[in-house]
Design an enzyme around this catalytic site. Structure first.
Site, PDB file in Angstrom:
ATOM      1  N   GLY A   1     -21.181 -73.543  78.516  1.00  0.00           N
ATOM      2  CA  GLY A   1     -21.103 -72.217  79.200  1.00  0.00           C
ATOM      3  C   GLY A   1     -21.218 -72.212  80.617  1.00  0.00           C
ATOM      4  O   GLY A   1     -22.164 -73.133  81.088  1.00  0.00           O
ATOM      5  N   SER A   2     -20.394 -71.636  81.433  1.00  0.00           N
ATOM      6  CA  SER A   2     -20.876 -71.496  82.725  1.00  0.00           C
ATOM      7  C   SER A   2     -22.046 -70.524  83.036  1.00  0.00           C
ATOM      8  O   SER A   2     -22.699 -69.918  82.095  1.00  0.00           O
ATOM      9  CB  SER A   2     -19.728 -70.619  83.588  1.00  0.00           C
ATOM     10  OG  SER A   2     -18.693 -71.495  83.468  1.00  0.00           O
ATOM     11  N   GLY A   3     -22.638 -70.584  84.081  1.00  0.00           N
ATOM     12  CA  GLY A   3     -23.872 -69.842  84.758  1.00  0.00           C
ATOM     13  C   GLY A   3     -24.901 -70.543  84.743  1.00  0.00           C
ATOM     14  O   GLY A   3     -26.302 -70.256  85.036  1.00  0.00           O
ATOM     15  N   HIS A   4     -24.774 -71.971  84.650  1.00  0.00           N
ATOM     16  CA  HIS A   4     -26.002 -73.134  84.679  1.00  0.00           C
ATOM     17  C   HIS A   4     -25.546 -73.920  85.864  1.00  0.00           C
ATOM     18  O   HIS A   4     -26.395 -74.819  85.906  1.00  0.00           O
ATOM     19  CB  HIS A   4     -25.873 -73.933  83.286  1.00  0.00           C
ATOM     20  CG  HIS A   4     -25.983 -73.232  82.144  1.00  0.00           C
ATOM     21  ND1 HIS A   4     -27.000 -72.089  81.983  1.00  0.00           N
ATOM     22  CD2 HIS A   4     -25.091 -73.276  80.928  1.00  0.00           C
ATOM     23  CE1 HIS A   4     -26.938 -71.913  80.773  1.00  0.00           C
ATOM     24  NE2 HIS A   4     -25.462 -72.031  80.072  1.00  0.00           N
TER      25      HIS A   4
ATOM     26  N   LYS B   1     -24.921 -80.414  74.776  1.00  0.00           N
ATOM     27  CA  LYS B   1     -26.161 -79.638  74.454  1.00  0.00           C
ATOM     28  C   LYS B   1     -26.128 -79.033  73.057  1.00  0.00           C
ATOM     29  O   LYS B   1     -25.000 -78.573  72.876  1.00  0.00           O
ATOM     30  CB  LYS B   1     -26.092 -78.608  75.550  1.00  0.00           C
ATOM     31  CG  LYS B   1     -26.138 -79.171  76.904  1.00  0.00           C
ATOM     32  CD  LYS B   1     -26.493 -78.327  77.925  1.00  0.00           C
ATOM     33  CE  LYS B   1     -25.896 -76.974  78.347  1.00  0.00           C
ATOM     34  NZ  LYS B   1     -24.512 -77.124  78.621  1.00  0.00           N
TER      35      LYS B   1
ATOM     36  N   ASP C   1     -21.432 -75.077  71.167  1.00  0.00           N
ATOM     37  CA  ASP C   1     -20.981 -76.303  72.021  1.00  0.00           C
ATOM     38  C   ASP C   1     -20.701 -77.257  70.807  1.00  0.00           C
ATOM     39  O   ASP C   1     -19.753 -78.259  70.957  1.00  0.00           O
ATOM     40  CB  ASP C   1     -22.086 -76.666  72.962  1.00  0.00           C
ATOM     41  CG  ASP C   1     -22.338 -75.829  73.973  1.00  0.00           C
ATOM     42  OD1 ASP C   1     -22.023 -76.355  75.128  1.00  0.00           O
ATOM     43  OD2 ASP C   1     -22.873 -74.727  73.771  1.00  0.00           O
TER      44      ASP C   1
ATOM     45  N   HIS D   1     -30.085 -69.420  78.298  1.00  0.00           N
ATOM     46  CA  HIS D   1     -28.890 -68.389  78.117  1.00  0.00           C
ATOM     47  C   HIS D   1     -29.360 -67.246  78.094  1.00  0.00           C
ATOM     48  O   HIS D   1     -28.909 -66.105  77.394  1.00  0.00           O
ATOM     49  CB  HIS D   1     -28.342 -68.487  76.967  1.00  0.00           C
ATOM     50  CG  HIS D   1     -27.586 -70.315  76.966  1.00  0.00           C
ATOM     51  ND1 HIS D   1     -28.201 -71.180  76.543  1.00  0.00           N
ATOM     52  CD2 HIS D   1     -26.278 -70.302  77.252  1.00  0.00           C
ATOM     53  CE1 HIS D   1     -27.334 -72.113  76.602  1.00  0.00           C
ATOM     54  NE2 HIS D   1     -26.165 -71.749  76.906  1.00  0.00           N
TER      55      HIS D   1
END
Ligand SMILES: Nc1ncnc2c1ncn2[C@@H]1O[C@H](COP(=O)(O)OP(=O)(O)O)[C@@H](O)[C@H]1O
Ligand SMILES: Nc1ncnc2c1ncn2[C@@H]1O[C@H](COP(=O)(O)OP(=O)(O)O)[C@@H](O)[C@H]1O
Ligand SMILES: [Mg+2]
Ligand SMILES: [Mg+2]
Ligand SMILES: [Mg+2]
Ligand SMILES: [Mg+2]
Lengths: 205, 328, 328, 205
Positions: B51-54, B102, B107, B216
Site C-alpha cells: 500500500g502507499s502511505g509508507h 510484507k 499483500d 496502517h
C-alpha cells in the site's frame, strides 16, 4: 430461472449498495483495520460496472468471472483477491449455461465461498466475510430474502467475536465489539440478489 | 492535507516522483517504479510493493543496490497482481525475480496470484515474507506477525547481493536470513488521517500513546498514559529482545512514522542505544529517519537486525536510490 | 512528543546523532557537530547554525562537500556566540571561515558577536546572510526577508567550492550568488507544538491554511480556506517568480515542514513542475523531502534557485552528510 | 547610594520575576514570534544567578558585566545579545565605583539602552523592548517606582503598534493587537529595581 441480465443486475445493485454504504464500511474498517474497505470495494465495483457496460458477457457464468477479474485487477488489499475469487469461482461453477436455477446458483456460490475459505485460510467464527457468506449460502436454498437475512445476521454476529484473520487479528482482544467490515460488505452483496430479483418484476431469485 | 482529491493521491505522487527522479522509470498508468537500466543482464530482479502511505518505502528504495521495481497500491491497500506481473516481466533478465512481501493478508494474496501468473509467463519467481513486528503474536490464530521496518534491511541486503550477480536461490536465502534475524516494535503518539477518510482512524488523546502499532493506522495492542522517550525505548527494545537474542552486532533502524521531528528521533536513538548497551548488545550501524512511515502519524519504531560479517558487508555495499544512498 | 523533558531535547538529539554518526564529531557539551577531519588543510571552513527544530538543517548537512561545522541552538533559538567561536577555531586551517547565517535578528546578532571574537582570536571570518523568503517584504521597516530553504542550496554549493580549495573570497562570493538567485515561499497546514510550550503556537482549524509562513511556528501573512495542492503550487510558485525571473535552468527544492507525508510532497512537486513549465522555467534538478523543517508542522515550501553551469556543477559535486549524499 | 549587594538583588529579583512570568512571556511570543521568549530568559537568568553565586563581583559594574556576559553565553536568540549588551554596557558605564547613586545608574542605563538601539537598529515605536526601556530610563531620574510604571506603560503601549523589528515584523498588520514580549520582559527587569530596593529595607533606588 435466472438469466444473464439477472446477474448483470446483481452486480449493478451491489455496486449501488457499496456506493451507498462506502463510508460505513470504511468506518467499520477504521475501528479494527485500516480504514479503506469502503473505498476499496467502491473502486472495484465501479470497475465492474464499467466493464459490464463495455463488454457483453453472454452467460451468467461469464458475467461473474468478468466481475471477479475486475475486482482482482482493481481492488488490491485482502478483499480484492477474496471477492475476486468468490465471483470467479462461482462463475466458473455456473459453466456456460445461458440460464441457471436458484438451486444451481446456491451450489455454485457454495463453491465460490469454499474457494475463499481455502485462499484465506479462515473458518467460520474467525470474524471475516465468511461469517456472512457461509450462512447466506445455506439459506439461499430457501430464497434470496432468506439469504440476505442470514448474511445480515451473520455480519451482526461478528460483533462479539475475536478476530483471527486479517488485520483485525492484530488487535487481539481489542477486536471484540466491532462488526467485521468484510462481513458487512458480504451482506450487501447477498442483499443485492434480492434487489436484482425485484428489479425484474419477478418473485425472487 | 496537501492533496488535490483523495482519488488521485497515488497518481499525483508518481507524477511528482517522475519529475524529481529522471534516473528512474516511473510508469504512472501502470503504477510501477523501475530501475532505468532494468532488466540488468544476469541479475536477479527484486520486486516489492504494498500500500502507499509508507513512503519512502518502497518506491524510494528503487535503484542500483536495492530494488529493481516497486508496485505502489492505493493508500494502505496492497497493489493488484497486474502491477506485480508487469514489474516481474520488466525486470527479469532470465535470472528470476524475488518478490519481497510484507506479511499482510492483502499483500500475500495479491503477490501469490501475481507469482502464479508470472510463472505462467515464464518468469522464475521466489518469494520472501517479511514478518518482524513482535507486537503481534505469531500463531495460527492470527494473520501472523506484520512486516514493518525489517523490510528496509531485507531490500537493502538482498538488493546488494543481487547486484553482485548471485543466483535467485542465494538472494532468496539471504533475504530470509535477514528477516529471521530482525524484529521491530512500534509506538504511536497520534492516529493517522487517510485522504479517503479525512479524519483520524482512531481517537488518541494527546496525553496518551498506543503501544504495538502497525503501519496502517490500526490501533495498537495497548493504550497507556504518555511515556518519556527513555521509557518508550525501554519498552520497545525489551519487547524486541524478548524475541531476538542477538549474540553479535546488530543493525538498528530508529524509524519515524511520518510526523515525528527528526530531532526527537535522534533523541530517541540515544535512549535506544542506552538500552541496547545495558543489555550488552553491540551496535554495528544505525539508521535514523522516516523510512517506513504511516502517512502523518506521530510515533516511531525500532528495528534490530543481527548481522554476520557477510550481512554487514552487504549492508555497507553501495546503494543509489532516492531515499538510501551511499558508497558507489 | 517523543522526548524526555523539554530542557534536554537538544542535548538528547546530539547524543543520538553521536550514536548514529561515528563519521562526525559531536560535542554534546559545547553543542557542536563537526567534520571528523576538520580542519582540512588549505580548505575554507564553512560554519552554520541556528535554532534547533529544523532538522536535518544544519547538523545533518555536516560532512565532506558541505558544512565543516554546525552550531545548534535551543529550539527555534539562535545559538550563542561561544558555540560559533569554538566552531570557527576548530575548522579553521588558516584559510578562513565562512559563516552561513539565516537572516533572523537573533542569528545575525549572535553570529556578528562571534565573528568579532573569532577575528580577535586570529581567524579570518566572512559572513553570508541567507534571506530568500518572499513572504516577507524586504524593507527597512522589517527585519528583512527570512532565511529558509535557500540555506540548503547555499551550504551545498559553497561547501562544494570550499572542498575544491577555493579562497574565502570565492567561497563567500558563490554563497552570495546562490542566495541572490534563490527565493522561497512556505505554507502551513498546521501549527507547531514546541516542547517548551507544549501546545500549538497558533490556532489553525483543519479546514484552513496559513500562507507565507516561516520556519519558527510564527503565523503567516494571511489565512485562507484550505486549497488544493495545485492551487497552493500556483500561489507559491507565482509568489516566488514575482521576485525572481529566471532566465535559465533552476534547482527546485520541494520541502516538507516536518509532518507532511512524503507521498503528498511528491504530489505537490508534480504541481510545482506544472506551474514552472507553464511559466516557461526549465528545471535542472529537483529535491523533494523534509530538509528545512519546523518540528511537527504540516505544510511545505518551494525554493527556486537559478543556476549557471558552474553552480550546477557544484550542486552535482559529491556530498557525504547524514541528510544529503551523492557522488563520491 | 546603591551598593554591590543592591545590584545582586536586582539580578536575583529579575530572575525570580522571569521565572514567575515565563509562561506569559512565551505566550506573548507565541502570538507574534516563536514562543520561546520566556524559556530564553529563564535559561539566561538562571545562569546569571548561578554565576553570581559562584563568583563574587566586587562592584556594581562588575555584577552587571558578569550578568551580561552570562546572558550572551546562554540565551541566544535576539534577546540574548540585546539584554546581554544592555547589562554589559550599563555595567561598563558604572566603572569601578563600589557604590553608585540612582542618578548614576539612570545615566549608565541610558548608555546601555542606547547600545541596544544601536545593535538592533530599532527606534521608539518599533514595538520592541526599547518601548519599555526608553521611558523607564527617563523616569528613573525620579524614582525606581516611576521607572517601573513607565516601563509597564511603555510595554502596554506596544499593543496597538505594528512591529518593525524582530520576528513580529514578519506578520505585518497581524502584529497589531499584541503586547511585545521583549517590552514585557523589560518591564520585569525595571520592576525588579523596586524589589531590590525594597528588600534592603531602604526607601527606593
Ligand atoms: N484470511 C481472510 N479470509 C477471509 N476474509 C478475510 C481474510 N482476511 C481479511 N478478510 C476480510 O477482508 C476484510 C478487509 O478487507 P479490506 O479492508 O478491503 O482489505 P485490507 O485488510 O487489506 O485493508 C475483512 O473485514 C475480512 O472480512
Ligand atoms: N532589532 C531589535 N531591537 C530591539 N529589540 C528587539 C529587536 N529584535 C527583537 N527584539 C526584542 O526581542 C524580543 C524577542 O526575543 P526572543 O523571543 O527571546 O528572541 P527571538 O525573536 O530570537 O526568538 C522581541 O519581543 C523584541 O522586544
Ligand atoms: Mg482495510
Ligand atoms: Mg488495506
Ligand atoms: Mg527564538
Ligand atoms: Mg522568540
Amino acid at each position: 430461472m435466472l438469466d444473464t441480465d439477472f446477474f448483470r443486475r446483481w452486480m449493478t445493485a451491489t455496486a449501488a449498495a457499496v456506493d451507498r454504504e462506502a463510508d460505513r464500511l470504511t468506518d467499520l474498517d477504521a475501528a479494527i483495520g485500516d480504514a479503506d474497505h469502503g473505498t476499496n470495494l467502491q473502486r472495484g465495483f465501479t470497475a465492474v460496472t464499467a466493464a459490464l457496460g463495455g463488454e457483453s458477457p453472454a452467460t451468467p457464468g461469464a458475467v461473474l468471472t468478468l466481475a471477479g477479474r475486475q475486482l482482482i485487477s482493481t481492488v488490491g488489499g485482502a478483499s480484492g483477491p477474496l471477492y475476486g475469487t468468490l465471483l470467479r469461482r462461482t462463475g466458473r461453477a455456473l459453466g456456460e449455461a445461458p440460464e441457471v436455477s436458484t438451486g444451481q446458483l446456491a451450489e455454485a456460490l457454495g463453491e465460490g465461498v469454499a474457494a475463499v475459505a481455502q485462499l484465506g485460510g479462515a473458518q467460520a467464527g474467525d470474524k471475516t466475510m465468511l461469517d456472512a457468506l457461509l450462512p447466506a449460502v445455506q439459506a439461499l436454498g430457501t430464497s434470496a430474502e432468506a439469504a440476505r437475512d442470514a448474511a445480515l445476521a451473520g455480519a451482526a454476529a461478528t460483533v462479539p467475536l475475536l478476530a483471527r484473520k486479517g488485520r483485525a487479528s492484530y488487535l487481539g482482544e481489542r477486536s471484540i465489539g466491532h462488526e467485521d467490515p468484510g462481513a458487512a460488505s458480504s451482506a450487501l452483496l447477498v442483499g443485492a440478489l434480492v434487489e436484482a430479483a425485484g428489479a425484474s418484476g419477478g418473485g425472487g431469485a | 492535507m496537501l492533496i488535490n482529491v483523495p482519488e488521485t493521491v497515488v497518481a499525483d505522487g508518481l507524477r511528482g516522483m517522475a519529475a524529481a527522479h529522471p534516473e528512474l522509470t516511473v510508469d504512472v498508468e501502470n503504477r510501477l517504479v523501475l530501475r532505468r537500466d532494468a532488466p540488468v543482464a544476469g541479475k536477479v530482479g527484486l520486486v516489492s510493493g504494498g500500500g502507499s502511505g509508507h513512503e519512502p518505502l518502497h518506491a524510494g528504495f528503487v535503484g542500483p543496490g536495492m530494488l529493481s521495481a516497486a508496485c505502489p497500491g492505493e493508500i494502505f491497500t496492497s497493489p493488484v497482481p497486474d502491477q506485480m506481473v508487469k514489474a516481474a516481466a520488466a525486470v527479469d533478465s532470465g535470472a528470476g525475480v524475488l518478490f519481497v512481501v510484507k506479511n499482510y493478508t492483502g499483500d500475500v494474496l495479491n503477490f501469490d496470484m501475481a507469482a502464479e501468473l508470472a510463472e505462467e509467463e515464464g518468469v522464475r519467481v521466489a518469494r520472501v515474507l517479511v514478518d518482524d513486528d513482535v507486537a503481534v503474536t505469531d500463531s495460527t490464530f492470527t494473520a501472523g506477525r506484520r512486516g514493518t521496518g525489517a523490510t528496509l534491511f531485507v531490500e537493502k541486503i538482498a538488493g546488494a547481493l543481487a547486484d553482485e550477480g548471485a543466483s535467485l536461490e542465494r538472494v532468496e536465502a539471504v533475504a530470509r536470513q535477514v528477516n529471521a534475524s530482525a524484529r521491530s516494535f512500534g509506538v504511536a503518539l497520534s492516529a493517522v488521517t487517510t485522504p479517503a477518510k479525512g479524519s483520524p482512524t482512531f481517537d488518541l488523546p494527546s496525553g496518551e500513546l498506543e503501544l504495538g502499532i502497525g503501519i496502517h493506522g490500526e490501533p495498537g495492542r495497548e493504550r497507556r498514559p504518555m511515556m518519556t522517550s527513555g521509557e518508550i525505548a525501554d519498552f520497545a527494545v525489551h519487547a524486541v529482545l524478548e524475541d531476538l537474542r542477538p549474540s553479535g552486532p546488530v543493525l538498528v533502524l530508529v524509524n519515524g512514522m511520518g510526523a515525528t521531528p527528526l530531532l526527537e528521533l535522534y533523541g530517541f536513538n540515544a535512549e535506544v542505544r542506552r538500552v541496547l548497551s545495558e543489555r550488552g548488545v553491540p551496535v554495528a550501524r544505525t539508521l535514523v529517519g522516516n523510512y517506513v512511515t504511516s502517512l502523518d502519524m506521530a510515533g516511531c519504531s525500532v528495528t534490530v537486525c543481527q548481522v554476520d560479517e557477510e550481512l554487514l558487508r552487504l549492508w555497507d555495499a553501495p546503494v543509489q536510490t532516492p531515499a538510501l544512498r551511499w558508497g558507489r
